[in-house]
Design an enzyme around this catalytic site. Structure first.
Site, mmCIF file in Angstrom:
data_model
loop_
_atom_site.group_PDB
_atom_site.id
_atom_site.type_symbol
_atom_site.label_atom_id
_atom_site.label_comp_id
_atom_site.label_asym_id
_atom_site.label_seq_id
_atom_site.Cartn_x
_atom_site.Cartn_y
_atom_site.Cartn_z
ATOM 1 C CE LYS A 1 14.588 -30.228 23.302
ATOM 2 N NZ LYS A 1 14.139 -28.894 23.737
ATOM 3 C CG ASP B 1 25.516 -21.569 1.087
ATOM 4 O OD1 ASP B 1 24.365 -21.929 1.416
ATOM 5 O OD2 ASP B 1 26.019 -21.848 -0.022
ATOM 6 C CG ASP C 1 4.817 -20.798 18.416
ATOM 7 O OD1 ASP C 1 4.792 -21.953 17.943
ATOM 8 O OD2 ASP C 1 5.745 -20.376 19.122
ATOM 9 C CB SER D 1 16.356 -31.805 15.987
ATOM 10 O OG SER D 1 15.043 -32.131 15.601
#
Lengths: 333, 333
Positions: A63, A182, A220, A318
């Site tokens: 972030k 790839d 979602d 992440s």
């Protein structure tokens, strides 16, 4: 071909130029995070895996890239009034740190159920915490009030071209560090990271596959992809606290057009992947951070003949902001 | 000056030449591990810290460097009969993996109280486990028997010039990755790692300070340094299971002559440092791996006026093989 034309015609909130500009803008502030490999995990996956360790990024998550790009894009007059956001945590910490580097205030609206360590990060980096209730409505209402009172700039955690461009620098680094890649597997929540990653990667090499990894209890994005329009969920239920947001109108078109597939995994697969990250890779990730590994190891990805030729997969770890107590409970001592 | 002359006259089991040769020999097999930094930890320490993440090394510890150098130094006839060692774990896993790469057998004598994950690593890498009782005598007796039966080569975990030379490659990489380093902090057990690190670093730059970090419950190296001779302890008591060995006749002269000081820390400081590694650095280290950070943060180092000008400290995070259960118990939920 449609996808490539769309990238070229710049119908999205970011593109390879804005991502390269972001890289130049933020380069001296961010960590160039390492890419780790493990033959043990390669064996488990049946492919080559390249872990882009954004958990080592400043603030403990990718972030910081977007936050830095957004804040250093502001002109001096705008910047002086500060920035505001409402966020479950990693964007908030990142914004606090980037604001501190620019010497401007950051007002952070945080829901009362945010993980302790994420709140501590905000405070550590000098952000001004303003509490809200856990609902998105309460968060937005309070953010609006702060905006009115301060004249600060609202920086949305993902539905913003400057944020998407900043996150896209993950792709630029990863493809430079491991050019054999790839395929890229990216956690999806609001879609800021995967939009930037997909826009950069597919502009550099249109044959690269980009997959999103999503928890079943907050799927979602998968539902949106199936329906062909943004679906929001009345409620979410997943251990991956960073993956509960819904797509925005700037990220949805990228996800719709450029993300090859969304791999949905169970929480128990996320927990198993976290454990592998700790025990094999020796990297402390949060649940949201481990989901890419969970997806690569899931049957729905491994056994899909369409993805058989995904030989070298970049996995974005992440973030790493997890309370050790929460970690332990989830590992189910 | 005495130290430099001694390095030049090659009175030790390894030197800068043998370490550079080791680097060439093992380079294609090992991971070049990244160096991480954290401004939060710099603030805590009051210095710049550069974490050399050997926990990301193959096998989860720096030990693979020495094992690889030793095994690929053997001639074909010697190698064919295999290798033997007795070890608390990380050297054993490293030797198993290096032997597998060379296609030769590794016979590993492991004490019955070794951590589970270290034993699993040996098995994962194809080592042949032979159990002993927890005493050093039992380990050595059983290793001798295996040697007689197989004709294999005994590779001591640290008291061997080839092992020391391999471990010294940590220094070469670290000083290339972070040339501003003026100080290196290294965990000490049998002294293989610190001997290699000190020999390489002080040959490259004699003004670099090299410190050992040692747990109070296994402070034989500190006692040896004070006494001017090798002291062995009747028993040890520390959470740092990798740091219980005693100095050997090849490592002791290097520790005596080239190590500037030994910083002794309590187990509770090690646990606190582990926690910082997880929560701030996002790196999973074992207790032995975190001790360098504990030492840098200890009052005895921070408040010692002699070390005030140690501005940029390389810290070797030596390994990451920890059972999550043990970790959690030690963090004292």
């Amino acid at each position: 071909m449609e996808a490539e034309n769309e990238i070229r015609s710049k119908r999205y909130a970011a593109d390879i130029s804005s991502i390269r500009e972001a890289q130049v803008r933020i380069n001296s502030f961010i960590h160039k995070t390492p890419v780790l490999t493990s033959e043990t995990l390669n064996s488990l996956a049946g492919r080559g895996l390249f872990f882009k360790c954004e958990c080592f990024q400043k603030g403990g998550a990718f972030k910081f890239r977007g936050a830095c790009n957004a804040i250093f894009s502001l002109d001096d007059e705008q910047a002086a009034k500060g920035v505001v956001t409402h966020s479950s945590g990693n964007h908030a910490a990142a914004l606090s740190l980037a604001a501190k580097l620019r010497g401007i205030p950051a007002y952070i609206v945080i829901p009362e159920n945010a993980p302790r360590c994420k709140v501590e990060n905000v405070i550590r980096y000098g952000g001004q915490v303003i509490w809200s209730r856990a609902t998105m409505q309460s968060r937005e209402d309070i953010a609006t009030r702060v905006l009115q009172e301060t004249g600060a700039v609202l920086l949305h955690p993902y539905n913003d071209g400057r944020i998407i461009s900043g996150q896209g620098t993950v792709s630029l680094e990863l493809l430079e560090q491991a050019p054999q890649i790839d395929t890229i597997m990216v956690p999806i929540s609001g879609g800021g990271l995967i939009s930037g990653v997909a826009l950069a990667a597919k502009s550099i090499n249109p044959s690269i596959r980009v997959f999103a990894a999503e928890p079943k209890g907050a799927n979602d994005a998968a539902q949106s992809k199936n329906a062909g329009r943004i679906i929001t969920l009345p409620e979410t239920n997943t251990i991956a606290d960073g993956l509960r947001a819904s797509l925005g109108d700037l990220t949805w078109p990228v996800v719709r057009d450029l993300v090859d597939d969304i791999i949905v995994v169970e929480d128990k697969e996320i927990i198993e992947a976290m454990k592998l990250c700790y025990e094999i890779l020796k990297v402390a990730v949060e649940p949201s951070g481990a989901i890419g590994l969970a997806a690569v190891l899931s049957d729905s990805f491994k056994k899909n003949p369409a993805w058989k030729n995904c030989r070298n997969v970049g996995i974005v770890l992440s973030g790493g902001n997890v309370d050790l107590g929460v970690l332990w409970d989830s590992l189910g001592k």
